[in-house]
Structures are given as structure tokens and as C-alpha cells.
Design an enzyme around this catalytic site. Structure first.
Site, PDB file in Angstrom:
ATOM      1  N   LYS A  51      45.108  52.853  37.880  1.00 28.95           N
ATOM      2  CA  LYS A  51      43.598  52.379  38.268  1.00 28.95           C
ATOM      3  C   LYS A  51      42.922  53.530  39.138  1.00 28.95           C
ATOM      4  O   LYS A  51      41.853  54.036  38.924  1.00 28.95           O
ATOM      5  CB  LYS A  51      43.455  51.298  38.743  1.00 28.95           C
ATOM      6  CG  LYS A  51      43.956  49.960  37.669  1.00 28.95           C
ATOM      7  CD  LYS A  51      44.021  48.576  38.256  1.00 28.95           C
ATOM      8  CE  LYS A  51      44.511  47.677  37.271  1.00 28.95           C
ATOM      9  NZ  LYS A  51      44.859  46.159  37.607  1.00 28.95           N
ATOM     10  N   GLN A  95      46.045  43.181  43.018  1.00 28.80           N
ATOM     11  CA  GLN A  95      46.824  43.350  42.002  1.00 28.80           C
ATOM     12  C   GLN A  95      47.754  42.283  41.812  1.00 28.80           C
ATOM     13  O   GLN A  95      48.306  41.682  42.765  1.00 28.80           O
ATOM     14  CB  GLN A  95      47.602  44.464  42.099  1.00 28.80           C
ATOM     15  CG  GLN A  95      48.781  44.697  40.930  1.00 28.80           C
ATOM     16  CD  GLN A  95      47.857  45.023  39.527  1.00 28.80           C
ATOM     17  OE1 GLN A  95      46.776  45.802  39.466  1.00 28.80           O
ATOM     18  NE2 GLN A  95      48.217  44.312  38.497  1.00 28.80           N
ATOM     19  N   ASP A 118      37.431  41.951  38.239  1.00 24.71           N
ATOM     20  CA  ASP A 118      38.663  41.485  37.708  1.00 24.71           C
ATOM     21  C   ASP A 118      37.634  39.818  36.978  1.00 24.71           C
ATOM     22  O   ASP A 118      38.379  39.565  35.754  1.00 24.71           O
ATOM     23  CB  ASP A 118      39.535  40.859  38.556  1.00 24.71           C
ATOM     24  CG  ASP A 118      40.725  41.738  38.268  1.00 24.71           C
ATOM     25  OD1 ASP A 118      41.076  42.470  37.164  1.00 24.71           O
ATOM     26  OD2 ASP A 118      41.686  41.687  38.960  1.00 24.71           O
TER      27      ASP A 118
END
Ligand code: NDP
Length: 293
Positions: A51, A95, A118
Site C-alpha cells: 500500500k 491493518q 476502508d
């Protein structure tokens, strides 16, 4: 049979991102993404690295916060608060999965919903259900929808069967497919581990989204002739012939299912590359919307 290349569509999305970033840069704005990793899980570390790399390739402002596994809930919340207040950061993601002592739901709720790229914050879950376009949709199902649109698959009026009901994939996928408009308007059935006679249901599907987490679970018997199959699964299986000792396979038994399909995504090279591309797109959206607040 059409093989839907996630690699190719993701590249297209990244090119769109590049153009939008150039426009923003011309206005003196730079989208910023912060990725927070707690602990040293190797798979999570690899995701965070890729990422960060993608952000840098695109010229986004990227902050990678690697915290030790001993980080407390309070310490993590404090980091999130700092990022929430940082005007150079438009997207924040922590994460998953964090170490066991961390209350992940509480961390997600602490992220400013306007920076929740997200799409896991309750406000964004609600906005998806409400079909509010200002919300953030989880990257994986958003990528699946984009694959269907780009491959020219008509979802309107189609029977879409989603196998899996997780908050990350199955549930938001179902909401996207049933929403009004492009890539939506489908008749959606959601199935899970308690579903009776799964194959009888998936055989009625024009579109199957497989998000189960079991290697090669969807077999030829689950699929009708001419169906479209999107394989979200990423499973490690032993492979002594490969250097790493394992390979990645999907939730679909590709070799036996593909010949029956009108279109199918491969693993790897299907949904996987789309997830990170949609993350970049969500970060740019967050940057643009931040100016309007
Ligand atoms: P979860 O484990 O959270 O959810 C799996 C779902 O599958 C659950 O709803 C479960 O049902 C259902 N399920 C399990 N067994 C069966 C069965 N025998 N019959 C029918 N349904 C079943 O997984 P995720 O949604 O997070 O991920 C699914 C897959 O997608 C994984 O392989 C994961 O690695 C992959 N993935 C890929 C991403 C990408 O970027 N391409 C991103 C995210 C995930 P129940 O709810 O009843 O337990």
C-alpha cells in the site's frame, strides 16, 4: 469464456487516480494516506508495504506507522486521534488483524468517518445502506463491482448470489449489488455457513461472488452454464514445487468451473489487485471531500 483481468482493470483505475492527482496537485493539494500496522504479522507487513509503495508510485503523501505488538489500546487510540487531526492525512487505515488484546471495533469507531477509507466505520456502513454517495465503501467489494462494470456484465435484474456475509466482503457486496444504479439493481441472495443446500441456490445465480475463505470450495456443481463468477478468495495452499512452498488459490475450483462460465476472475490477478487500486481511489475521494467540509 471471458477471463476478467483484475490486473488490467486495476491499472485503469490507477491511471484514473493519476489523472485526478495531477488535477489536485495543480490546485496545491496532495491526498495523504496513513496506514497503521500493529505487530509483525508477515502477511500484514507485506500488505502495508505494498500500500505504501503504491501511494509513493502515485505521488500520494504516505505515512506508514509500524507499532510494536505490545502497543496498548490507549496508545493506538492516541495515534488515531493524531491522524484524525492531521490536515495532510485524508485516509486512515489500521491493518487487520491487530494483536488479540486490541479491540478492533473500538479502533475503527475512533477513526474520523471522513477519513475511513476502508469503509468499516458504522457511519460509512450506514451510508452504504442509505446509498449516500459521500460514504466510503470497503475496497474489496467496490473492486468486485468495478470488475463487473468494466467487463460489461449486466447486473440489473440479474440474480446475484453472494457466498459469505462478512463485514469486509459479503455484506457490503450484497448492499452494492442491490443498490440502485450502475453495477447494482440486482436481485441478491446472501448465503453463509448455515445455508441449506448451497449448490441448489448458487446454481440459480447469474452472478456468483465467492468470499468464503476456503480453497476451491465452489465446484462445477455449484455453477450454472453461462454464469459469471467473481472469486474473492485468497488462500495459501502447500505447493512443494514453488520456491515459497505455497501458492495462492481462490475459493473457486477454477479449472472445473471456468469452462461453464461466461466470465470468471482468476486468482491471482483477479480481485486482489483491485482492492489496493480502490484504496487509492477512496483516498483521493476523501481528499476531495475534505475541501467541501
Ligand atoms: P470471513 O471468514 O470473515 O467470512 C467468510 C464467510 O464465508 C462467512 O460469512 C462464512 O459464514 C462463510 N462460509 C464459511 N464456510 C462456508 C460454507 N461451508 N458454506 C457457505 N458459506 C461459508 O472471510 P472474509 O469475508 O474476510 O474473506 C473471504 C475470502 O476473501 C478469504 O479467502 C479472504 O482471504 C479473501 N479476501 C480477499 C481480499 C482481496 O483483496 N482479494 C480482501 C478480503 C478478503 P458464517 O458467517 O456463517 O461463518
Amino acid at each position: 469464456m471471458q477471463i476478467i483481468s483484475g490486473t488490467a482493470v486495476a491499472e485503469k483505475v490507477i491511471e484514473e487516480c493519476r489523472r485526478e492527482i495531477a488535477e489536485l496537485t495543480a490546485q496545491g493539494r496532495k491526498p495523504g494516506l496513513a496506514v497503521v500496522l500493529v505487530g509483525d504479522d508477515p502477511a500484514s507487513r507485506a500488505y502495508v508495504r505494498s500500500k505504501d509503495k503504491k501511494c509513493r508510485d502515485l505521488g500520494l503523501h504516505s505515512v506508514k506507522l509500524e507499532l510494536p505488538a505490545t502497543t496498548t489500546q490507549e496508545e493506538l487510540l492516541a495515534h488515531v486521534r493524531v491522524l484524525n487531526n492531521d490536515p495532510e492525512i485524508h485516509g486512515i487505515l489500521v491493518q487487520s488483524p491487530p494483536p488479540k488484546h486490541i479491540d478492533e471495533a473500538a479502533i475503527v469507531r475512533a477513526i474520523d468517518p471522513a477519513k475511513d477509507v476502508d469503509g468499516f466505520h458504522p457511519v460509512n456502513v450506514a451510508k452504504l445502506a442509505l446509498e449516500d454517495p459521500t460514504g466510503f465503501v470497503p475496497c474489496t467489494p467496490l473492486g468486485c463491482q468495478r470488475l463487473l462494470i468494466d467487463a460489461g456484465i449486466e447486473t440489473s435484474g440479474a440474480h446475484a448470489v453472494v457466498v459469505g456475509r462478512s463485514m469486509i466482503v459479503g455484506k457490503p457486496m450484497a448492499l452494492l449489488l442491490m443498490a440502485k444504479g450502475k453495477g447494482g439493481d440486482a436481485t441478491v441472495t446472501v448465503t453463509h455457513s448455515r445455508t441449506r443446500d448451497l449448490a441448489a441456490i448458487t446454481r440459480t445465480a447469474d452472478i456468483i461472488i465467492a468470499a468464503i475463505g476456503r480453497p476451491h470450495f465452489i465446484k462445477a456443481e455449484h455453477v450454472k452454464e453461462g454464469a459469471v463468477v467473481i472469486d474473492v478468495g485468497i488462500n495459501r495452499v502447500d505447493d512443494p514445487t514453488s520456491e515459497k512452498g505455497y501458492k495462492l488459490v481462490g475459493d473457486v475450483a477454477y479449472d472445473e468451473v471456468a469452462p461453464k462460465c461466461r466470465a470468471i476472475t482468476p486468482v491471482p490477478g483477479g480481485v486482489g489487485p483491485m482492492t489496493i487500486a480502490m484504496l487509492m481511489a477512496n483516498t483521493i475521494k476523501a481528499c476531495k471531500q475534505s475541501e467541501q467540509r
